[in-house]
Design an enzyme around this catalytic site. Structure first.
Site, mmCIF file in Angstrom:
data_model
loop_
_atom_site.group_PDB
_atom_site.id
_atom_site.type_symbol
_atom_site.label_atom_id
_atom_site.label_comp_id
_atom_site.label_asym_id
_atom_site.label_seq_id
_atom_site.Cartn_x
_atom_site.Cartn_y
_atom_site.Cartn_z
ATOM 1 N N ASP A 128 2.676 22.134 -12.181
ATOM 2 C CA ASP A 128 2.709 20.646 -11.848
ATOM 3 C C ASP A 128 2.515 19.692 -13.140
ATOM 4 O O ASP A 128 1.676 19.554 -13.799
ATOM 5 C CB ASP A 128 1.547 20.264 -10.531
ATOM 6 N N HIS A 186 -1.430 17.325 -2.758
ATOM 7 C CA HIS A 186 -2.436 17.490 -4.188
ATOM 8 C C HIS A 186 -3.193 16.358 -4.113
ATOM 9 O O HIS A 186 -3.058 15.293 -4.308
ATOM 10 C CB HIS A 186 -1.236 17.315 -5.183
ATOM 11 N N MET A 243 -5.769 14.315 -5.721
ATOM 12 C CA MET A 243 -6.286 14.015 -7.092
ATOM 13 C C MET A 243 -7.313 13.014 -6.647
ATOM 14 O O MET A 243 -7.299 11.830 -7.020
ATOM 15 C CB MET A 243 -5.261 13.678 -8.129
ATOM 16 N N ASP A 265 1.499 13.665 -3.729
ATOM 17 C CA ASP A 265 0.470 13.412 -4.428
ATOM 18 C C ASP A 265 -0.664 12.273 -3.935
ATOM 19 O O ASP A 265 -0.172 11.304 -3.915
ATOM 20 C CB ASP A 265 0.901 12.786 -6.104
ATOM 21 N N HIS A 276 5.538 18.145 -2.235
ATOM 22 C CA HIS A 276 4.220 18.310 -2.776
ATOM 23 C C HIS A 276 3.658 16.703 -3.003
ATOM 24 O O HIS A 276 4.663 16.007 -3.534
ATOM 25 C CB HIS A 276 4.315 18.575 -4.511
ATOM 26 N N MET A 282 -3.816 10.049 -4.687
ATOM 27 C CA MET A 282 -4.882 9.542 -5.733
ATOM 28 C C MET A 282 -5.599 8.592 -5.295
ATOM 29 O O MET A 282 -5.026 7.718 -4.451
ATOM 30 C CB MET A 282 -3.845 9.142 -6.841
ATOM 31 N N MET A 310 -2.254 22.411 -13.839
ATOM 32 C CA MET A 310 -1.595 20.887 -14.365
ATOM 33 C C MET A 310 -1.072 21.114 -15.689
ATOM 34 O O MET A 310 -1.792 21.783 -16.636
ATOM 35 C CB MET A 310 -2.508 19.911 -14.262
ATOM 36 N N SER A 323 7.816 16.692 -6.381
ATOM 37 C CA SER A 323 6.877 15.841 -6.294
ATOM 38 C C SER A 323 7.195 14.431 -6.048
ATOM 39 O O SER A 323 8.087 14.087 -6.749
ATOM 40 C CB SER A 323 5.951 15.758 -7.331
HETATM 41 C C1 DX5 Z 1 0.650 13.934 -11.791
HETATM 42 C C2 DX5 Z 1 0.965 14.565 -10.385
HETATM 43 C C3 DX5 Z 1 2.295 15.424 -10.611
HETATM 44 C C4 DX5 Z 1 3.391 14.499 -10.945
HETATM 45 C C5 DX5 Z 1 4.929 15.544 -11.358
HETATM 46 O O1 DX5 Z 1 -0.692 13.571 -11.489
HETATM 47 O O2 DX5 Z 1 0.213 15.518 -9.830
HETATM 48 O O3 DX5 Z 1 2.872 15.941 -9.251
HETATM 49 O O4 DX5 Z 1 3.706 13.528 -9.977
HETATM 50 O O5 DX5 Z 1 5.794 14.401 -11.813
HETATM 51 P P1 DX5 Z 1 6.631 14.632 -13.107
HETATM 52 O O6 DX5 Z 1 7.356 16.041 -13.062
HETATM 53 O O7 DX5 Z 1 7.272 13.561 -13.232
HETATM 54 O O8 DX5 Z 1 5.312 14.971 -14.245
HETATM 55 ZN ZN ZN Z 2 0.957 16.880 -8.147
#
Ligand code: DX5
Ligand code: ZN
Length: 217
Positions: A173, A68, A70, A36, A34, A38, A139, A9
């Site tokens: 994750d 991903h 979010m 992320d 992956h 947001m 998660m 990630s």
């Molecule tokens: C959190 C993300 C994860 C996160 C994972 O909201 O969806 O993908 O970045 O990072 P670590 O492994 O550092 O928790």
């Molecule tokens: Zn993620």
């Protein structure tokens, strides 16, 4: 379950140098990326959207991008992400009133469909959608930030799904790294997302080898 795949990630990578960071992580032995996304609404943080993916894609032509998402209203970004070259679109059950409709739109746009659930969400909510999904993402942190503490009390959700569905792709994750990957593998996760433990490791290749040795043991 099916064979294990490892993905970094990149949330805590050097985002000013994202293409090079991703290239480095793939060369270190990652299976896919992956990414992320947001929006500051579904989670209290903000990252990037499809314009970044559009620029990243030509630099990593053969790499599988899992988005991903979010984000609130995940339906809103399906077209943009598909056009930008995303391969899989993992939205959150908690973010939409019509998960089945969202999955249909993702498939119509030519992407694989994943569904993520947060730590407080019961795993049973995904059951009506299992036949429509390519992946369920469990998660093990409350989403929004990298570097948080691994929540092992989410592991029974993975175990529950693995016992019911031998071949379902089940992702994990949040807080996953060499110290926590064993328990993820033990309960049957086969898509392992690792953020800061991998991305901030001084030798990502070694870190990936360590994790592979654990999941393939
Ligand atoms: C959190 C993300 C994860 C996160 C994972 O909201 O969806 O993908 O970045 O990072 P670590 O492994 O550092 O928790
Ligand atoms: Zn993620």
């Amino acid at each position: 379950g099916s064979c294990c795949k490892l993905a970094p990630s990149i949330l805590n990578a050097d985002l000013s140098n994202l293409a090079a960071e991703c290239q480095k992580l793939m060369e270190a032995g990652s299976d896919y990326l992956h990414l992320d996304v947001m929006d500051g609404h579904f989670v209290p943080n903000l990252t990037f959207g499809h314009p970044v993916v559009k620029c990243l894609r030509p630099k990593l032509p053969d790499v599988f991008f899992e988005m991903h998402m979010m984000v609130a209203d995940p339906e809103k970004w399906i077209e943009g992400m598909a056009d930008a070259g995303a391969d899989m679109y993992t939205f959150h059950y908690e973010a939409t009133k019509d998960p089945a409709g969202c999955i249909r739109k993702i498939r119509e746009a030519g992407m694989k469909a994943g569904m993520g659930i947060n730590p407080p969400t019961d795993v049973e909510v995904v059951l009506p959608f299992i036949d429509l999904l390519d992946c369920v993402l469990i998660m093990t942190v409350n989403p929004g930030f990298g570097g948080q503490k691994f929540m092992s009390d989410c592991l029974p959700k993975i175990e529950f799904l693995r016992q019911k569905y031998k071949h379902l792709d089940i992702g994990v994750d949040g807080g996953v790294g060499p110290k926590t990957i064993q328990e993820c593998a033990d309960v049957g996760a086969n898509l392992i997302v690792s953020g800061s433990a991998l991305v901030q490791h001084e030798n990502p290749k070694l870190c990936i080898t360590q994790m592979r040795n654990i999941i393939n043991a």
